[in-house]
Scaffold this motif. Structure first.
Motif, short mmCIF file in Angstrom:
data_model
loop_
_atom_site.label_atom_id
_atom_site.label_comp_id
_atom_site.label_asym_id
_atom_site.label_seq_id
_atom_site.Cartn_x
_atom_site.Cartn_y
_atom_site.Cartn_z
N SER A 260 9.06 -15.11 -29.38
CA SER A 260 9.95 -16.28 -30.61
C SER A 260 9.86 -16.77 -31.47
N GLN A 261 8.49 -16.35 -31.53
CA GLN A 261 7.54 -16.95 -33.21
C GLN A 261 7.62 -16.25 -34.49
N LEU A 262 7.45 -14.65 -33.03
CA LEU A 262 7.91 -13.13 -34.30
C LEU A 262 9.18 -12.61 -35.12
N SER A 263 10.11 -12.82 -34.19
CA SER A 263 11.04 -11.73 -34.16
C SER A 263 11.69 -11.75 -35.04
N PHE A 264 12.54 -13.26 -36.15
CA PHE A 264 12.34 -12.98 -37.55
C PHE A 264 13.99 -12.90 -37.65
N VAL A 265 14.88 -12.81 -36.84
CA VAL A 265 15.93 -12.13 -36.52
C VAL A 265 16.89 -13.13 -35.23
N SER A 266 18.08 -13.00 -36.45
CA SER A 266 18.90 -13.83 -35.37
C SER A 266 19.60 -12.49 -35.61
N GLY A 267 20.93 -12.87 -33.90
CA GLY A 267 21.77 -11.64 -33.78
C GLY A 267 21.61 -10.12 -33.42
N ALA A 268 20.67 -10.46 -33.10
CA ALA A 268 20.05 -9.54 -31.97
C ALA A 268 19.43 -9.86 -30.19
N ASP A 269 19.57 -8.53 -29.95
CA ASP A 269 18.34 -8.95 -28.35
C ASP A 269 17.00 -8.77 -28.41
N ASN B 39 14.11 -1.70 -37.18
CA ASN B 39 13.79 -2.12 -38.91
C ASN B 39 15.23 -1.79 -39.86
N LYS B 40 15.65 -0.43 -38.94
CA LYS B 40 16.47 -0.11 -40.33
C LYS B 40 17.76 -0.72 -39.75
N SER B 41 18.12 -0.34 -38.49
CA SER B 41 19.28 -1.67 -37.42
C SER B 41 19.49 -1.94 -37.88
N ALA B 42 18.58 -3.00 -37.93
CA ALA B 42 18.91 -4.11 -38.01
C ALA B 42 19.77 -5.08 -39.48
N VAL B 43 18.40 -4.09 -40.81
CA VAL B 43 19.46 -3.91 -41.98
C VAL B 43 21.25 -3.49 -41.77
N GLN B 44 21.10 -2.78 -41.06
CA GLN B 44 22.28 -1.99 -41.47
C GLN B 44 23.51 -2.70 -40.06
N ASP B 45 23.24 -3.63 -39.89
CA ASP B 45 23.80 -4.17 -39.28
C ASP B 45 24.66 -5.00 -39.38
N LYS B 46 25.52 -5.67 -39.64
CA LYS B 46 26.17 -6.84 -40.31
C LYS B 46 26.04 -8.20 -39.10
N GLU B 47 25.87 -8.10 -38.49
CA GLU B 47 25.80 -8.82 -37.30
C GLU B 47 24.79 -9.91 -37.56
N VAL B 48 23.64 -8.56 -37.28
CA VAL B 48 22.19 -9.46 -37.26
C VAL B 48 21.45 -9.87 -38.84
N LYS B 49 21.34 -11.15 -38.71
CA LYS B 49 20.69 -11.31 -39.92
C LYS B 49 19.42 -11.64 -39.37
N LEU B 50 18.19 -10.74 -41.17
CA LEU B 50 16.84 -11.24 -40.61
C LEU B 50 16.90 -12.67 -41.87
N GLU B 51 15.61 -13.04 -41.06
CA GLU B 51 14.58 -14.37 -42.49
C GLU B 51 13.61 -14.41 -41.97
N LEU B 52 13.94 -14.41 -43.89
CA LEU B 52 12.88 -13.99 -45.25
C LEU B 52 12.25 -15.24 -45.20
N GLN B 53 10.91 -14.77 -46.33
CA GLN B 53 10.44 -15.75 -47.02
C GLN B 53 11.32 -16.39 -48.35
N SER B 54 11.25 -17.31 -48.53
CA SER B 54 12.01 -17.80 -49.37
C SER B 54 11.38 -17.91 -50.76
N SER B 55 10.48 -17.36 -50.83
CA SER B 55 9.36 -17.19 -52.00
C SER B 55 8.65 -16.40 -51.67
#
Length: 225
Positions: A142-151, A202-218
């Motif tokens: 949970s802490q290290l997923s940094f992804v929403s919309g994927a199982d 990782n590549k699949s997550a980037v290409q999937d429009k349903e998946v959102k990646l939680e990146l650093q803002s700075s």
């Protein structure tokens, strides 16, 4: 030093002795060989203290699993540093954590024995230990997923379950698909496969429009861990 502080320090030292005794007994006898009497004798403490501090053997093992020696505990500030800066950084975060965690299990006998709790049947101590491990793995994922919309839980269950099984197989001097799990060469192949799996995910997550990646803002440098 006031009385309360002295009590806290004495308890901390006693707890450390009990934990060290637990590790020694597990390394010598396996999880099936642990017991309050044996731990108390090894730690040179009264078994009453173990019940007072931990409630018994199950509580002691749960404490041990959750104290951060087997699975890292990340503070919010460290998680902010670990959070990926670029889309392609997520794979590196995932595979590094898996590889580092299971290298630790392979090199630390007490940890390997704890890992075996997941395959021991009809044993209350193994059951409570396996449950504590599962809670810690769930927290880590949970802490290290940094992804929403994927199982990420299901994906992690497959990868971590496989690595757990392979680590137990290695301790028993077994092979898997003719890969020698007793050798560094064999484990290098396994680790390279883990990297390939997470890079593809990782590549699949980037290409999937349903998946959102939680990146650093700075542009905060990613921590080395």
């Amino acid at each position: 030093m006031d009385k309360d502080e002295k009590v806290r320090r004495n308890r901390a030292k006693t707890t450390q002795r009990i934990v060290e005794a637990l590790e020694e007994v597990i390394s010598e006898r396996g999880l099936e060989g642990v017991g309050v009497n044996r731990i108390a004798e090894k730690a040179n403490v009264s078994k009453v203290l173990i019940y007072r501090y931990f409630g018994g053997m199950e509580g002691l093992l749960e404490y041990y699993v959750k104290m951060g020696k087997l699975f890292p505990v990340f503070t919010p500030s460290l998680l902010d540093q670990i959070r990926p800066l670029h889309e392609s950084d997520i794979a590196r975060i995932w595979y590094r954590q898996v590889i580092q965690t299971f290298r630790h299990f392979r090199t630390f006998k007490a940890a390997r024995e704890i890992l075996k709790a997941s395959v021991i049947e009809n044993d209350p101590i193994a059951e409570s230990t396996a449950k504590a491990q599962d809670e810690e793995m769930t927290r880590l994922v949970s802490q290290l997923s940094f992804v929403s919309g994927a199982d990420t839980q299901a994906i992690s269950a497959i990868v971590l379950g496989a690595m757990t099984y392979l680590t137990i197989m290695a301790q028993n001097d077994r092979t898997m698909i003719s890969i020698d799990l007793r050798s560094e060469e064999g484990w290098q192949r396994i680790e390279n496969a883990i990297k390939s799996i997470y890079i593809a995910l990782n590549k699949s997550a980037v290409q999937d429009k349903e998946v959102k990646l939680e990146l650093q803002s700075s542009n905060m440098p990613i921590a080395q861990w």
